[in-house]
Scaffold this motif. Structure first.
Motif, PDB file in Angstrom:
ATOM      1  N   ALA A   1       0.839  -1.212   0.000  1.00  0.00           N
ATOM      2  CA  ALA A   1       0.000   0.000   0.000  1.00  0.00           C
ATOM      3  C   ALA A   1       0.870   1.258   0.000  1.00  0.00           C
ATOM      4  O   ALA A   1       0.626   2.189  -0.784  1.00  0.00           O
ATOM      5  N   ARG A   2       1.862   1.263   0.846  1.00  0.00           N
ATOM      6  CA  ARG A   2       2.725   2.461   0.922  1.00  0.00           C
ATOM      7  C   ARG A   2       3.526   2.660  -0.360  1.00  0.00           C
ATOM      8  O   ARG A   2       3.705   3.782  -0.833  1.00  0.00           O
ATOM      9  N   THR A   3       4.003   1.551  -0.939  1.00  0.00           N
ATOM     10  CA  THR A   3       4.799   1.660  -2.172  1.00  0.00           C
ATOM     11  C   THR A   3       3.956   2.247  -3.301  1.00  0.00           C
ATOM     12  O   THR A   3       4.396   3.154  -4.020  1.00  0.00           O
ATOM     13  N   ILE A   4       2.750   1.735  -3.447  1.00  0.00           N
ATOM     14  CA  ILE A   4       1.882   2.221  -4.540  1.00  0.00           C
ATOM     15  C   ILE A   4       1.406   3.646  -4.257  1.00  0.00           C
ATOM     16  O   ILE A   4       1.507   4.535  -5.121  1.00  0.00           O
ATOM     17  N   CYS A   5       0.904   3.860  -3.043  1.00  0.00           N
ATOM     18  CA  CYS A   5       0.278   5.161  -2.737  1.00  0.00           C
ATOM     19  C   CYS A   5       1.303   6.300  -2.737  1.00  0.00           C
ATOM     20  O   CYS A   5       0.992   7.415  -3.178  1.00  0.00           O
ATOM     21  N   ASP A   6       2.500   6.033  -2.263  1.00  0.00           N
ATOM     22  CA  ASP A   6       3.541   7.068  -2.300  1.00  0.00           C
ATOM     23  C   ASP A   6       3.860   7.434  -3.748  1.00  0.00           C
ATOM     24  O   ASP A   6       4.027   8.611  -4.078  1.00  0.00           O
ATOM     25  N   ALA A   7       3.936   6.401  -4.604  1.00  0.00           N
ATOM     26  CA  ALA A   7       4.241   6.660  -6.014  1.00  0.00           C
ATOM     27  C   ALA A   7       3.112   7.432  -6.689  1.00  0.00           C
ATOM     28  O   ALA A   7       3.331   8.138  -7.674  1.00  0.00           O
ATOM     29  N   MET A   8       1.901   7.301  -6.171  1.00  0.00           N
ATOM     30  CA  MET A   8       0.752   8.022  -6.741  1.00  0.00           C
ATOM     31  C   MET A   8       0.678   9.451  -6.225  1.00  0.00           C
ATOM     32  O   MET A   8      -0.235  10.207  -6.603  1.00  0.00           O
ATOM     33  N   GLY A   9       1.562   9.794  -5.323  1.00  0.00           N
ATOM     34  CA  GLY A   9       1.543  11.144  -4.771  1.00  0.00           C
ATOM     35  C   GLY A   9       0.419  11.366  -3.772  1.00  0.00           C
ATOM     36  O   GLY A   9       0.030  12.511  -3.504  1.00  0.00           O
TER      37      GLY A   9
ATOM     38  N   ASN B   1      -6.608  10.709   0.842  1.00  0.00           N
ATOM     39  CA  ASN B   1      -7.016  11.141  -0.498  1.00  0.00           C
ATOM     40  C   ASN B   1      -6.948  10.017  -1.537  1.00  0.00           C
ATOM     41  O   ASN B   1      -7.060  10.270  -2.736  1.00  0.00           O
ATOM     42  N   ILE B   2      -6.705   8.825  -1.046  1.00  0.00           N
ATOM     43  CA  ILE B   2      -6.728   7.677  -1.968  1.00  0.00           C
ATOM     44  C   ILE B   2      -7.859   6.753  -1.537  1.00  0.00           C
ATOM     45  O   ILE B   2      -8.012   6.433  -0.361  1.00  0.00           O
ATOM     46  N   LYS B   3      -8.651   6.323  -2.537  1.00  0.00           N
ATOM     47  CA  LYS B   3      -9.802   5.490  -2.230  1.00  0.00           C
ATOM     48  C   LYS B   3      -9.622   4.096  -2.837  1.00  0.00           C
ATOM     49  O   LYS B   3      -9.174   3.971  -3.981  1.00  0.00           O
ATOM     50  N   VAL B   4      -9.966   3.083  -2.034  1.00  0.00           N
ATOM     51  CA  VAL B   4      -9.979   1.712  -2.582  1.00  0.00           C
ATOM     52  C   VAL B   4     -11.335   1.534  -3.262  1.00  0.00           C
ATOM     53  O   VAL B   4     -12.360   1.399  -2.610  1.00  0.00           O
ATOM     54  N   VAL B   5     -11.328   1.560  -4.584  1.00  0.00           N
ATOM     55  CA  VAL B   5     -12.602   1.616  -5.305  1.00  0.00           C
ATOM     56  C   VAL B   5     -13.137   0.249  -5.712  1.00  0.00           C
ATOM     57  O   VAL B   5     -14.315   0.121  -6.055  1.00  0.00           O
ATOM     58  N   ALA B   6     -12.299  -0.761  -5.704  1.00  0.00           N
ATOM     59  CA  ALA B   6     -12.792  -2.096  -6.079  1.00  0.00           C
ATOM     60  C   ALA B   6     -11.967  -3.178  -5.402  1.00  0.00           C
ATOM     61  O   ALA B   6     -10.761  -3.025  -5.208  1.00  0.00           O
TER      62      ALA B   6
END
Lengths: 336, 355
Positions: free
Chosen positions: B154-162, B195-200
């Motif tokens: 989660a941290r790896t992806i979300c950090d990369a997404m800003g 600010n990041i949502k788990v949509v599916a």
């Protein structure tokens, strides 16, 4: 009197009469109803991008379903199609990694699949064994061949496909940038198979064999030959599906195709193909598959939570089968 | 006669002294560890589900190395199927051969409670790894912390997404350790990235086509989809393929490795791979299993040994690595097998006979 006769034999009326009596009609109506509901309730359903996804996702299972339908019409079924697909693509992929030209590699895979179908057919007919047990064994045998061949390690074609644009296009390309190539291949096969099933004398023999084996035999049909050919056709179609799979997913995982036989079988049954043989159409079975794909797509679009998905999917499938059977009974009652 | 009696007495005394001396020596050995080694006739078994999957191979390499160092024998087994009953059957078949211990990754927790407890009551040590059966009496559990894997992902992806956008999960609901990874991924996103949502959260059931369809369909609804997490390495191949076709920079990350995934990582089609340290999982698993089978070798400061109970009851974290383009070459199994002296993977998976 003559006028009445002319009216009765009008092609338009005949068409509607045939359509009304066709088993596929109820399924078409269900599918149309689902599409209307989804279009109203979900703004993303009718978008071209989603339709592209649907087209792309139906191709592999669609080709497998055509094979399953042919075998089922002949009175059998094939539980090995997923494993044979995996084996066929393992042959082709291994050949490609060893430097064999792609066309020859694909041929190797197709021959491997055809041999599998031929052996299944021979065992079923010569030893009079059921398709169920023979294809169940072949499901394990084909998967076992993959394990032995690969030592359980997936075969990657990521770098090979970069230098093989035609092969890459089969699984990942879009014609005119809009229609998936894989869908075009499937559509061509589906139309050919449906026309063949409706028009050819060869396929009529398959129907006769499936509906009444003894009667078919007494009327001079070589039923063993018919059954073997149906098995070969099914496995070859699994081989064709394997080319798309291998191209689309850039390689072969040892689990590829697991569960594909159940999707194909469910689609065929929903589409009115009889488990007892002799009944059903290619179009019907493929409509059954479209129904399954639509349900999955709806669950994705509505972001249904993972743990609910299997429950919802199979309850809907069961309801569709029940509805279809009830309608079929009502239609027969009315006609009689 | 007196001389004869004196001789007998002298002999009895001498034997008594020798016997006492030996007893004293044995006592010293039993309370101290001396060497950590077994005997050649001791066999330890690794039991897995879907035994053809390459994840297990380096785990067995670690177990085999430990067995060589301990001077005991080992073999690789289990079931080729993804089926709890088939794995229970294979476990019982292993048990019938009376091994000294079984290192098992149970496909589901509860199905193995009774078989594991029965094995232990028969004197066979059992240690779980990668996946657990916590309600059983298994003697230790070695894994990379599944919750940690999900959180790291989660941290790896979300950090990369800003820190903004949408993410989704491709799940395999039937497997416990996969569920833990997914749940940890979701809870980490929810807790740390407002600010990041788990949509599916889609059940793709280890199927490439399902992974492809899920990402394609979800993207239609959520064009800001920036990340996909998958706890296994099959569905994500389809997911990554969809992401590549969409061309919007969706980051696909999974907890697994295989040749295709590594090639995709090197090509930039995969964002990242999280790899539990498989070798150490097997190596530490075997050491734990050996100690469980030989409680006389250790002297823990507790009552368990005296009460003849499991002396360990421990969980060991074997660690994990995030594989990058630069390090991918270390993770190809066939190359790895050759690098540690085996002719090929089959050679690496062969049974080891000590002595």
């Amino acid at each position: 009197m003559n006028e009445t006769q002319v009216k009765k034999s009008s092609p338009v009326l005949d068409f509607f009469k045939r359509l009304k009596n066709a088993r596929e009609t109820s399924l078409i109506l269900i599918i149309v109803a689902i599409c209307i509901v989804l279009s109203i309730t979900n703004p993303y359903f009718a978008k071209w991008a989603n339709i592209q996804t649907l087209l792309g996702s139906i191709a592999i299972n669609g080709i497998l379903t055509i094979g399953m339908i042919i075998v089922m019409i002949s009175g059998g079924l094939d539980l090995s199609i997923g494993a044979v697909m995996c084996m066929s693509m393992a042959f082709s992929a291994k050949a490609i990694t060893l430097g064999v030209p792609p066309i020859l590699a694909i041929l190797i895979g197709l021959v491997g699949a055809a041999v599998c179908g031929f052996v299944i057919g021979q065992i079923v007919t010569k030893l009079n064994l059921s398709h169920f047990i023979v294809t169940l064994c072949f499901m394990g045998i084909a998967r076992g061949v993959v394990y032995v061949m690969t030592s359980g390690i997936s075969i990657s074609l990521v770098s090979n496909l970069k230098t093989m644009p035609t092969l890459a296009f089969i699984g990942s390309g879009y014609i005119g940038g809009t229609v998936p190539m894989s869908f075009v291949i499937f559509l061509a096969l589906a139309i050919a198979a449906d026309l063949y099933a409706r028009k050819s004398s060869g396929m009529r023999k398959v129907y006769y064999t499936g509906s009444n084996e003894m009667a078919a035999k007494h009327s001079g049909i070589k039923i063993n030959r018919v059954k073997v050919l149906a098995c070969v056709a099914c496995s070859v179609l699994a081989g064709i599906a394997s080319v798309i799979y291998m191209s689309k997913y850039s390689g072969v995982s040892v689990s590829a195709g697991e569960g594909a036989e159940m999707t194909a079988l469910s689609a065929a049954v929903i589409g009115g193909v009889s488990m007892n043989g002799g009944k059903g159409t290619v179009a019907g079975g493929l409509l059954g598959l479209l129904f399954i794909v639509l349900i999955q797509d709806a669950m994705n679009l509505f972001s249904v939570q993972a743990f609910w998905q299997d429950l919802i999917r199979y309850v809907i499938v069961l309801l569709a089968v029940i509805l279809d059977v009830l309608q079929e009974r009502a239609r027969k009652k009315k006609n009689s | 006669m007196k001389k004869f009696l004196a001789l007998i007495l002298a002999l009895v005394m001498a034997f008594s002294l020798i016997a006492c001396g030996q007893k004293a020596n044995q006592g010293g050995e039993s309370t101290n560890t001396n060497t950590l080694s077994g005997t050649a006739d001791e066999t330890y078994v690794m039991n897995v589900f879907v035994s053809g999957v390459e994840y297990w191979f380096p785990v067995y390499a670690g177990m085999k190395d430990a067995c060589k160092q301990l001077g005991v024998s080992c073999s690789y087994g289990g079931t080729t199927e993804y089926d709890a009953q088939a794995q229970v059957d294979s476990f019982e078949a292993d048990l019938a051969k009376s091994p000294k211990g079984i290192l098992i990754s149970p496909i589901v927790e509860d199905a193995f409670v009774e078989p594991i407890n029965r094995a232990i009551s028969q004197g066979v040590a059992v240690v779980t790894y990668a996946s657990d059966s916590p309600d059983s009496n298994r003697q230790a559990y070695v894994t990379s912390d599944n919750a940690h894997e999900g959180a790291i992902a989660a941290r790896t992806i979300c950090d990369a997404m800003g820190g903004t956008g949408s993410v989704m999960v491709l799940r395999n609901p039937g497997q416990d350790n996969h569920n833990r990874r997914c749940d940890a991924f979701i809870s980490t996103v929810e807790a740390e990235y407002p600010n990041i949502k788990v949509v599916a959260d889609v059940a793709t059931n280890q199927n490439e086509q399902n992974g492809y369809d899920a990402v394609m369909a979800t993207y239609q609804k959520y064009p800001d989809l920036g990340g996909v997490f998958c706890p296994e390495g099959v569905s994500i191949v389809g997911g990554a393929k969809a992401a590549k076709e969409l061309g919007t920079g969706i980051r696909c990350l999974c907890v697994d490795t295989n040749d295709t995934l590594l090639d995709m990582l090197k090509e930039g089609d995969m964002f990242g791979l999280i790899c539990p340290d498989q070798y150490m999982q097997g190596y530490l698993g075997m050491l734990s299993l050996f100690v469980a089978a030989h409680p006389e070798k250790v002297n823990p400061m507790n009552e368990r040994k005296a009460l003849n109970e499991n002396i360990m009851g421990i969980s060991i974290d074997n660690g994990l690595t995030i594989i990058t383009k630069d390090t991918a070459d270390y993770y190809y199994v066939a190359k790895y097998a050759q690098s540690i002296g085996y002719a090929d993977v089959n050679d690496m998976l062969s049974a080891y006979k000590a002595g």
